[in-house]
Write a protein that holds these residues in place. Structure first.
Motif, PDB file in Angstrom:
ATOM      1  N   MET A  51      37.778  47.828  51.403  1.00 23.08           N
ATOM      2  CA  MET A  51      37.662  48.531  50.144  1.00 23.08           C
ATOM      3  C   MET A  51      39.049  48.614  49.496  1.00 23.08           C
ATOM      4  O   MET A  51      40.016  48.989  50.172  1.00 23.08           O
ATOM      5  CB  MET A  51      37.131  49.943  50.385  1.00 23.08           C
ATOM      6  N   ILE A  52      39.139  48.247  48.221  1.00 22.69           N
ATOM      7  CA  ILE A  52      40.426  48.291  47.531  1.00 22.69           C
ATOM      8  C   ILE A  52      40.302  49.221  46.338  1.00 22.69           C
ATOM      9  O   ILE A  52      39.543  48.956  45.398  1.00 22.69           O
ATOM     10  CB  ILE A  52      40.869  46.889  47.079  1.00 22.69           C
ATOM     11  N   LEU A  53      41.031  50.323  46.365  1.00 21.27           N
ATOM     12  CA  LEU A  53      41.056  51.278  45.267  1.00 21.27           C
ATOM     13  C   LEU A  53      42.329  51.057  44.458  1.00 21.27           C
ATOM     14  O   LEU A  53      43.420  50.971  45.017  1.00 21.27           O
ATOM     15  CB  LEU A  53      41.029  52.711  45.803  1.00 21.27           C
ATOM     16  N   GLY A  54      42.177  50.977  43.133  1.00 26.43           N
ATOM     17  CA  GLY A  54      43.312  50.599  42.301  1.00 26.43           C
ATOM     18  C   GLY A  54      43.480  49.098  42.281  1.00 26.43           C
ATOM     19  O   GLY A  54      44.592  48.572  42.282  1.00 26.43           O
ATOM     20  N   SER A  55      42.356  48.385  42.221  1.00 28.16           N
ATOM     21  CA  SER A  55      42.384  46.927  42.407  1.00 28.16           C
ATOM     22  C   SER A  55      43.056  46.174  41.275  1.00 28.16           C
ATOM     23  O   SER A  55      43.494  45.037  41.461  1.00 28.16           O
ATOM     24  CB  SER A  55      40.961  46.389  42.593  1.00 28.16           C
ATOM     25  N   THR A  56      43.139  46.783  40.083  1.00 22.21           N
ATOM     26  CA  THR A  56      43.743  46.071  38.952  1.00 22.21           C
ATOM     27  C   THR A  56      45.233  46.357  38.813  1.00 22.21           C
ATOM     28  O   THR A  56      45.888  45.804  37.937  1.00 22.21           O
ATOM     29  CB  THR A  56      43.030  46.434  37.637  1.00 22.21           C
ATOM     30  N   GLY A  57      45.769  47.228  39.669  1.00 18.39           N
ATOM     31  CA  GLY A  57      47.196  47.528  39.623  1.00 18.39           C
ATOM     32  C   GLY A  57      48.005  46.579  40.478  1.00 18.39           C
ATOM     33  O   GLY A  57      47.482  45.621  41.058  1.00 18.39           O
ATOM     34  N   SER A  58      49.289  46.859  40.580  1.00 12.94           N
ATOM     35  CA  SER A  58      50.202  45.978  41.309  1.00 12.94           C
ATOM     36  C   SER A  58      49.811  45.854  42.780  1.00 12.94           C
ATOM     37  O   SER A  58      49.738  44.746  43.324  1.00 12.94           O
ATOM     38  CB  SER A  58      51.637  46.515  41.190  1.00 12.94           C
TER      39      SER A  58
ATOM     40  N   PHE B  10      39.228  38.556  56.030  1.00 10.79           N
ATOM     41  CA  PHE B  10      38.916  39.747  55.245  1.00 10.79           C
ATOM     42  C   PHE B  10      37.709  39.512  54.345  1.00 10.79           C
ATOM     43  O   PHE B  10      37.532  38.420  53.809  1.00 10.79           O
ATOM     44  CB  PHE B  10      40.104  40.159  54.373  1.00 10.79           C
ATOM     45  N   ARG B  11      36.916  40.563  54.159  1.00  8.68           N
ATOM     46  CA  ARG B  11      35.846  40.563  53.168  1.00  8.68           C
ATOM     47  C   ARG B  11      35.872  41.901  52.446  1.00  8.68           C
ATOM     48  O   ARG B  11      35.828  42.953  53.084  1.00  8.68           O
ATOM     49  CB  ARG B  11      34.479  40.345  53.820  1.00  8.68           C
ATOM     50  N   VAL B  12      35.962  41.865  51.132  1.00 10.17           N
ATOM     51  CA  VAL B  12      36.018  43.085  50.337  1.00 10.17           C
ATOM     52  C   VAL B  12      34.600  43.498  49.951  1.00 10.17           C
ATOM     53  O   VAL B  12      33.848  42.699  49.379  1.00 10.17           O
ATOM     54  CB  VAL B  12      36.870  42.884  49.067  1.00 10.17           C
ATOM     55  N   VAL B  13      34.234  44.742  50.255  1.00 12.78           N
ATOM     56  CA  VAL B  13      32.886  45.221  49.940  1.00 12.78           C
ATOM     57  C   VAL B  13      32.857  46.132  48.724  1.00 12.78           C
ATOM     58  O   VAL B  13      31.788  46.400  48.174  1.00 12.78           O
ATOM     59  CB  VAL B  13      32.266  45.949  51.151  1.00 12.78           C
ATOM     60  N   GLY B  14      34.021  46.610  48.282  1.00 17.16           N
ATOM     61  CA  GLY B  14      34.046  47.496  47.121  1.00 17.16           C
ATOM     62  C   GLY B  14      35.393  47.498  46.430  1.00 17.16           C
ATOM     63  O   GLY B  14      36.428  47.291  47.069  1.00 17.16           O
TER      64      GLY B  14
END
Length: 400
Positions: free
Chosen positions: A1-8, A24-28
Motif C-alpha cells: 500500500m502506498i499513501l501519498g503516491s503522487t508525491g516525491s 512487489f505488488r501494490v494493492v492500494g
C-alpha cells in the motif's frame, strides 16, 4: 500500500516496484488529490484494488479518469477513506503523505498489525505516545534517510529477544549508545547569517542543493525545521533523550547520520544522496532490494566536511528539541504553526526569517496554556492543538 503516491516519496516507491515486478505488488494507492490524473494513471498501471483521494471534491474526476483508462478499483474519499485504506489487509503500508494528514493512517496501519514504512514523520511527531502505545518493536521501519541510517548503525537485538515499546520503536539495543548524530545538508542558505535571509525568495528556498522534494519539505529543509522534526522523530524512535542528540551540517549529504558508542566508536552510514535506498528498504525490510540506487564510487577522490549548526540564524532545531522534551501537544503546535507559516511564505505573504518567528511565538503562547501531558494525550487533544495553532498562526500572519 502506498499513501501519498503522487508525491516525491510515492513516485520513487512506484519506480522501485515497477523495477522489481516479481517482488512487489501494490494493492492500494492514496493521494491528497492535487494530481488526480497521475493517481489514475498509477492505479491503472499497477492494477490496484482500491484507491483513496483525501479531497472529496476530486473523487468524481478521479472516477472518470479511472474509467477512461479501463481501471475499476474501489474509490474511497476523504481523510477517513485514506485511513480506511491504510487499515486494510496488506504486508506493508508506505506512509508518504505530507503533514498532519498522515496521523490517522499511521494509527490505522498500526492497529491492523501491518508493517509501517514511515516517511510521514509528522504523524509520529504529533501523535507521539499514541503511536508508541500502538506500535510493536520492529513494526515501524523508518524511511527518512537519517533515521534509516541511525537504524542501520544500531546493534540489533539477538534473535527472539524483544524490546518493549518503552525502550523505543526500533528493534535494537541502546544501552551502549552515547549519542545520535543527525546530519543536515544545511540547505540553500548554509553559511548565511540571519540578517542575510530577510530578502530570500520562495524560488531560492525551493532550490535545494542536494535533494529533490515537495515544496513544504524543501522549505522546511531551508529553515532546518525538517531537521528539528527529525530530532523529535529520532528521540521517539530510539528512546534517546534530546540532550544526547546532535545535529551537524554535512553539505555533501553522503553520511546520513551516525551513532556514537560509549567506548568512543562512531558508526556512520554512507551512501549517495538518494531516497531510493531507504524507500526500497522500507518496502522490502528486513531484506535489501538489489540495485535500488547506485553505490559510492570509492575509486574517486572526495572530501567530506562537517560543520556546527548556526542556531542564531537557524533556531528551528533548538525550538524543536524544546517542544519535543515538553511532549504532549507541543510538537503538534510546532508542526501546525510551521505549515501555516510556510504556506504564507510560499504565497509571498511572509519573509523567510518570519517563518520561525511565527512558530516561536505560537509555541510560546501554547506553553502558557493548560494542555494535556504525554500520559493523557488523546487524538482529540492533538487535533484541537493543531487547530488552535493554525488559527493563532493565521491571526499573527494577518497582523503582519
Amino acid at each position: 500500500m502506498i499513501l501519498g503516491s503522487t508525491g516525491s516519496i510515492g513516485t520513487q516507491a512506484i519506480d522501485i516496484v515497477l523495477r522489481n515486478p516479481g517482488r512487489f505488488r501494490v494493492v492500494g494507492l492514496a493521494a491528497g488529490g492535487g494530481r488526480v490524473d497521475l493517481l489514475a494513471e498509477q492505479a491503472a498501471r499497477l492494477g490496484v484494488e482500491r484507491v483513496a483521494v483525501a479531497d472529496p471534491e476530486r473523487a468524481a474526476e478521479l472516477a472518470r479518469l479511472l474509467k477512461e483508462r479501463g481501471a475499476s478499483p474501489d474509490v474511497l474519499t476523504g481523510a477517513e477513506g485514506v485511513a480506511e485504506l491504510a487499515g486494510s489487509p496488506c504486508d506493508v503500508v508506505l506512509n508518504g503523505i505530507t503533514g498532519a494528514l498522515g496521523l490517522e493512517s499511521t494509527l490505522a496501519t498500526l492497529r491492523a498489525g501491518t508493517t509501517l514504512a514511515l516517511a510521514n514523520k509528522e504523524s509520529l511527531i504529533i501523535g507521539g505516545p499514541l503511536v508508541r502505545d500502538l506500535a510493536t518493536p520492529g513494526q515501524i521501519v523508518p524511511v527518512d534517510s537519517e533515521h534509516y541510517a541511525l537504524a542501520q548503525c544500531f546493534p540489533y537485538l539477538p534473535e527472539g529477544e524483544l524490546a518493549s515499546p518503552a525502550q523505543g520503536l526500533v528493534h535494537a539495543r541502546r544501552d551502549e549508545v552515547r549519542r545520535l548524530v543527525i546530519t543536515a545538508s544545511g540547505g540553500p542558505f548554509r553559511g548565511r547569517k540571519r540578517e542575510d535571509l530577510a530578502e530570500v525568495t520562495p524560488a531560492e528556498a525551493l532550490d535545494h542543493p542536494t535533494w529533490s522534494m515537495g515544496p513544504v519539505i524543501t522549505v522546511n529543509s531551508a529553515t532546518l525545521v525538517n531537521k528539528g522534526l527529525e530530532v523529535i522523530e529520532a528521540s521517539l524512535l530510539f528512546d534517546i533523550p534530546f540532550e544526547r542528540i546532535d545535529v551537524v551540517v554535512h553539505p555533501q549529504s553522503i553520511v546520513h547520520s551516525m551513532v556514537e558508542y560509549v567506548d568512543g566508536t562512531t558508526l556512520a552510514k554512507a551512501s549517495p544522496p538518494s531516497m531510493m535506498i531507504p524507500i526500497s528498504y522500507g518496502l522490502g525490510a528486513p531484506e535489501r532490494v538489489p540495485d535500488a540506487a547506485p553505490g559510492m564510487d570509492w575509486t574517486k577522490a572526495q572530501s567530506w566536511t562537517f560543520e556546527p549548526l548556526d542556531e542564531e540564524a537557524f533556531p528551528a532545531v533548538r525550538i524543536a528539541a524544546e517542544v519535543g522534551a515538553e511532549g504532549g501537544t507541543a510538537p503538534a503546535v510546532y508542526n501546525a504553526a510551521n505549515e501555516e507559516a510556510v504556506d504564507a511564505f510560499l504565497g509571498g505573504r511572509l519573509a523567510f526569517p518570519a517563518i520561525m518567528d511565527t512558530v516561536s511565538q505560537v509555541v510560546s503562547e501554547h506553553q502558557r496554556t493548560d494542555r494535556p501531558g504525554a500520559s493523557t494525550l488523546t487524538l482529540d487533544d492533538v487535533y484541537a492543538a493543531d487547530t488552535w495553532a493554525r488559527t493563532r498562526a493565521r491571526e499573527l500572519l494577518a497582523r503582519g
